[in-house]
Design a protein around this motif. Structure first.
Motif, PDB file in Angstrom:
ATOM      1  N   ALA A  43      34.819  49.091  13.548  1.00  0.00           N
ATOM      2  CA  ALA A  43      34.004  49.559  12.414  1.00  0.00           C
ATOM      3  C   ALA A  43      34.404  50.939  11.900  1.00  0.00           C
ATOM      4  CB  ALA A  43      32.533  49.572  12.820  1.00  0.00           C
ATOM      5  N   VAL A  44      35.428  51.548  12.496  1.00  0.00           N
ATOM      6  CA  VAL A  44      35.849  52.889  12.057  1.00  0.00           C
ATOM      7  C   VAL A  44      36.554  52.777  10.702  1.00  0.00           C
ATOM      8  CG1 VAL A  44      37.375  54.829  12.560  1.00  0.00           C
ATOM      9  CG2 VAL A  44      36.002  53.798  14.395  1.00  0.00           C
ATOM     10  N   PRO A  45      36.090  53.512   9.695  1.00  0.00           N
ATOM     11  CA  PRO A  45      36.711  53.426   8.364  1.00  0.00           C
ATOM     12  C   PRO A  45      38.006  54.246   8.291  1.00  0.00           C
ATOM     13  CG  PRO A  45      34.958  55.044   8.331  1.00  0.00           C
ATOM     14  CD  PRO A  45      34.945  54.431   9.718  1.00  0.00           C
ATOM     15  N   ILE A  46      38.704  54.105   7.190  1.00  0.00           N
ATOM     16  CA  ILE A  46      39.883  54.942   6.937  1.00  0.00           C
ATOM     17  C   ILE A  46      39.401  56.393   6.784  1.00  0.00           C
ATOM     18  CG2 ILE A  46      41.744  55.450   5.299  1.00  0.00           C
ATOM     19  CD1 ILE A  46      42.193  52.893   6.854  1.00  0.00           C
ATOM     20  N   LEU A  47      40.128  57.311   7.392  1.00  0.00           N
ATOM     21  CA  LEU A  47      39.753  58.726   7.307  1.00  0.00           C
ATOM     22  C   LEU A  47      39.761  59.185   5.858  1.00  0.00           C
ATOM     23  CD1 LEU A  47      39.081  61.419   8.665  1.00  0.00           C
ATOM     24  CD2 LEU A  47      41.528  61.818   8.906  1.00  0.00           C
ATOM     25  N   ASP A  48      38.667  59.779   5.457  1.00  0.00           N
ATOM     26  CA  ASP A  48      38.479  60.242   4.086  1.00  0.00           C
ATOM     27  C   ASP A  48      37.754  61.581   4.168  1.00  0.00           C
ATOM     28  OD1 ASP A  48      37.541  60.749   1.515  1.00  0.00           O
ATOM     29  OD2 ASP A  48      36.769  58.738   1.170  1.00  0.00           O
TER      30      ASP A  48
ATOM     31  N   GLY B 275      29.508  64.296   7.000  1.00  0.00           N
ATOM     32  CA  GLY B 275      29.272  64.051   8.420  1.00  0.00           C
ATOM     33  C   GLY B 275      30.077  62.856   8.907  1.00  0.00           C
ATOM     34  N   TYR B 276      30.087  62.675  10.219  1.00  0.00           N
ATOM     35  CA  TYR B 276      30.838  61.563  10.800  1.00  0.00           C
ATOM     36  C   TYR B 276      30.122  60.244  10.528  1.00  0.00           C
ATOM     37  CZ  TYR B 276      33.145  65.274  13.412  1.00  0.00           C
ATOM     38  OH  TYR B 276      33.823  66.402  13.751  1.00  0.00           O
ATOM     39  N   PRO B 277      30.864  59.211  10.110  1.00  0.00           N
ATOM     40  CA  PRO B 277      30.242  57.887  10.025  1.00  0.00           C
ATOM     41  C   PRO B 277      29.705  57.493  11.403  1.00  0.00           C
ATOM     42  CG  PRO B 277      32.409  57.896   8.979  1.00  0.00           C
ATOM     43  CD  PRO B 277      32.271  59.205   9.706  1.00  0.00           C
ATOM     44  N   ALA B 278      28.655  56.690  11.428  1.00  0.00           N
ATOM     45  CA  ALA B 278      27.994  56.336  12.693  1.00  0.00           C
ATOM     46  C   ALA B 278      28.956  55.789  13.747  1.00  0.00           C
ATOM     47  CB  ALA B 278      26.864  55.345  12.428  1.00  0.00           C
ATOM     48  N   PRO B 279      29.909  54.884  13.395  1.00  0.00           N
ATOM     49  CA  PRO B 279      30.817  54.388  14.438  1.00  0.00           C
ATOM     50  C   PRO B 279      31.690  55.498  15.048  1.00  0.00           C
ATOM     51  CG  PRO B 279      30.924  52.988  12.501  1.00  0.00           C
ATOM     52  CD  PRO B 279      30.143  54.215  12.119  1.00  0.00           C
TER      53      PRO B 279
ATOM     54  N   ALA C 265      30.884  58.800  15.161  1.00  0.00           N
ATOM     55  CA  ALA C 265      30.017  59.679  15.948  1.00  0.00           C
ATOM     56  C   ALA C 265      29.737  59.068  17.318  1.00  0.00           C
ATOM     57  CB  ALA C 265      28.715  59.921  15.193  1.00  0.00           C
ATOM     58  N   ALA C 266      29.490  57.761  17.356  1.00  0.00           N
ATOM     59  CA  ALA C 266      29.208  57.102  18.638  1.00  0.00           C
ATOM     60  C   ALA C 266      30.421  57.129  19.561  1.00  0.00           C
ATOM     61  CB  ALA C 266      28.762  55.657  18.388  1.00  0.00           C
ATOM     62  N   LEU C 267      31.600  56.895  19.012  1.00  0.00           N
ATOM     63  CA  LEU C 267      32.820  56.935  19.827  1.00  0.00           C
ATOM     64  C   LEU C 267      33.091  58.344  20.335  1.00  0.00           C
ATOM     65  CD1 LEU C 267      35.020  54.553  17.684  1.00  0.00           C
ATOM     66  CD2 LEU C 267      34.404  54.176  20.077  1.00  0.00           C
ATOM     67  N   ARG C 268      32.892  59.343  19.485  1.00  0.00           N
ATOM     68  CA  ARG C 268      33.093  60.733  19.914  1.00  0.00           C
ATOM     69  C   ARG C 268      32.182  61.067  21.095  1.00  0.00           C
ATOM     70  NH1 ARG C 268      35.063  64.817  16.605  1.00  0.00           N
ATOM     71  NH2 ARG C 268      33.260  66.089  17.098  1.00  0.00           N
ATOM     72  N   THR C 269      30.934  60.654  21.015  1.00  0.00           N
ATOM     73  CA  THR C 269      29.975  60.930  22.084  1.00  0.00           C
ATOM     74  C   THR C 269      30.376  60.226  23.371  1.00  0.00           C
ATOM     75  OG1 THR C 269      28.180  61.261  20.504  1.00  0.00           O
ATOM     76  CG2 THR C 269      27.556  60.711  22.767  1.00  0.00           C
TER      77      THR C 269
ATOM     78  N   GLY D  75      36.956  68.555  14.103  1.00  0.00           N
ATOM     79  CA  GLY D  75      35.894  69.406  14.631  1.00  0.00           C
ATOM     80  C   GLY D  75      36.284  70.098  15.921  1.00  0.00           C
ATOM     81  N   GLU D  76      35.683  71.250  16.158  1.00  0.00           N
ATOM     82  CA  GLU D  76      36.012  72.031  17.351  1.00  0.00           C
ATOM     83  C   GLU D  76      35.556  71.355  18.638  1.00  0.00           C
ATOM     84  OE1 GLU D  76      34.674  76.024  16.996  1.00  0.00           O
ATOM     85  OE2 GLU D  76      35.774  76.385  15.135  1.00  0.00           O
ATOM     86  N   ASP D  77      34.610  70.434  18.536  1.00  0.00           N
ATOM     87  CA  ASP D  77      34.091  69.760  19.726  1.00  0.00           C
ATOM     88  C   ASP D  77      34.755  68.403  19.938  1.00  0.00           C
ATOM     89  OD1 ASP D  77      33.002  68.537  17.508  1.00  0.00           O
ATOM     90  OD2 ASP D  77      31.048  68.203  18.421  1.00  0.00           O
TER      91      ASP D  77
END
Length: 195
Positions: A43-48, A55-59, A61-65, A98-100
Motif C-alpha cells: 500500500a506504499v504510494p510513490i514518493l511525492d 505528513g506520512y501516508p498511513a502505510p 507511518a505504520a512501517l516506520r513505527t 525525517g531525522e527519526d
C-alpha cells in the motif's frame, strides 16, 4: 539470551517470489531466540514531496513505527536491471525521510535469490550503498546469493530443496543474531548518560 525481533522486507511483491521463499527459509533456520515477521508494503504510494508535506501516508507511518521498534531488518530482494527493484527503492526512500528515520543504527542482513547464475549479486552491492547512506548497519559476511534459485525451491510448496542453500542461510542467520547483539552492545556503550 535476549529474544530478537526481526522484520523482513521482500523486494518482490509477487506472492510466489523466490525471495519470499528465501524469507521463509530464514524463518525455518533462524536461531531459536529470533523471530522474523515479513512486512507487507503493497500500500506504499510513490514518493511525492507534495504528499509528504502533509505528513506520512498511513502505510508509511505504520512501517516506520514497526521497523523502528524491531531489533533488525532482513531484506530479501531480486535484482532488476542490474540494481534495486524500483518498489523497494521507493519504500526505502519513504522510510528514510525525517531525522527519526528507522534505519538509523539498525542491523540489516541481505539475501538475494535469482534464476540467473549470480543470484542477485549486483543488487546487494547497490543496496549496501543505500543502506550505508541511511546509517544502517549491514551485516558484511556471510553474503548469501542464491543463484539458479528456481531449481532450489519446490515449485508448489516453496520449500527449499537444496541442502547447500539451507546451510548458507542457516549460517547467515546465526551470524546475523551475533551481529544484532554486537550492534546493540556498541550502541549501549556509546549511549549518552541519562540525567
Amino acid at each position: 539470551m535476549k529474544n530478537l525481533d526481526v522484520v523482513a522486507l521482500c523486494g518482490s511483491l509477487r506472492s510466489a517470489s523466490l525471495n519470499r521463499r528465501a524469507i521463509r527459509l530464514a524463518q525455518e533456520v533462524m536461531p531459536s531466540h529470533m523471530a522474523i515477521e515479513e512486512l507487507d508494503w503493497r500500500a506504499v504510494p510513490i514518493l511525492d514531496a507534495d504528499a509528504l508535506a502533509h505528513g506520512y501516508p498511513a502505510p508509511v507511518a505504520a512501517l516506520r513505527t514497526r521497523i523502528r521498534a524491531a531489533d533488525a531488518v532482513l531484506i530479501a530482494t531480486p535484482e532488476y536491471n542490474f540494481s534495486i527493484p524500483g518498489g523497494l527503492k521507493n519504500l526505502i526512500d519513504w522510510l528514510s525521510r525525517g531525522e527519526d528515520q528507522p534505519f538509523d543504527g539498525k542491523p540489516v542482513a541481505i539475501v538475494s535469490a535469482s534464476p540467473g547464475p549470480l543470484g542477485g549479486a549486483r543488487v546487494q552491492y547497490d543496496l549496501r550503498k543505500v543502506l550505508l547512506f541511511v546509517n544502517a548497519m549491514p551485516l558484511v559476511k556471510p553474503e548469501v546469493f542464491i543463484g539458479g534459485a528456481t531449481a532450489k525451491f519446490d515449485a508448489e510448496t516453496g520449500a527449499c530443496t537444496d541442502a547447500t542453500t539451507r546451510d548458507f542461510v542457516t549460517k547467515q542467520m546465526a551470524a546475523f543474531a551475533g551481529w544484532i547483539a554486537a550492534v546493540q552492545r556498541m550502541q549501549g556503550s556509546t549511549a549518552p548518560a541519562r540525567p
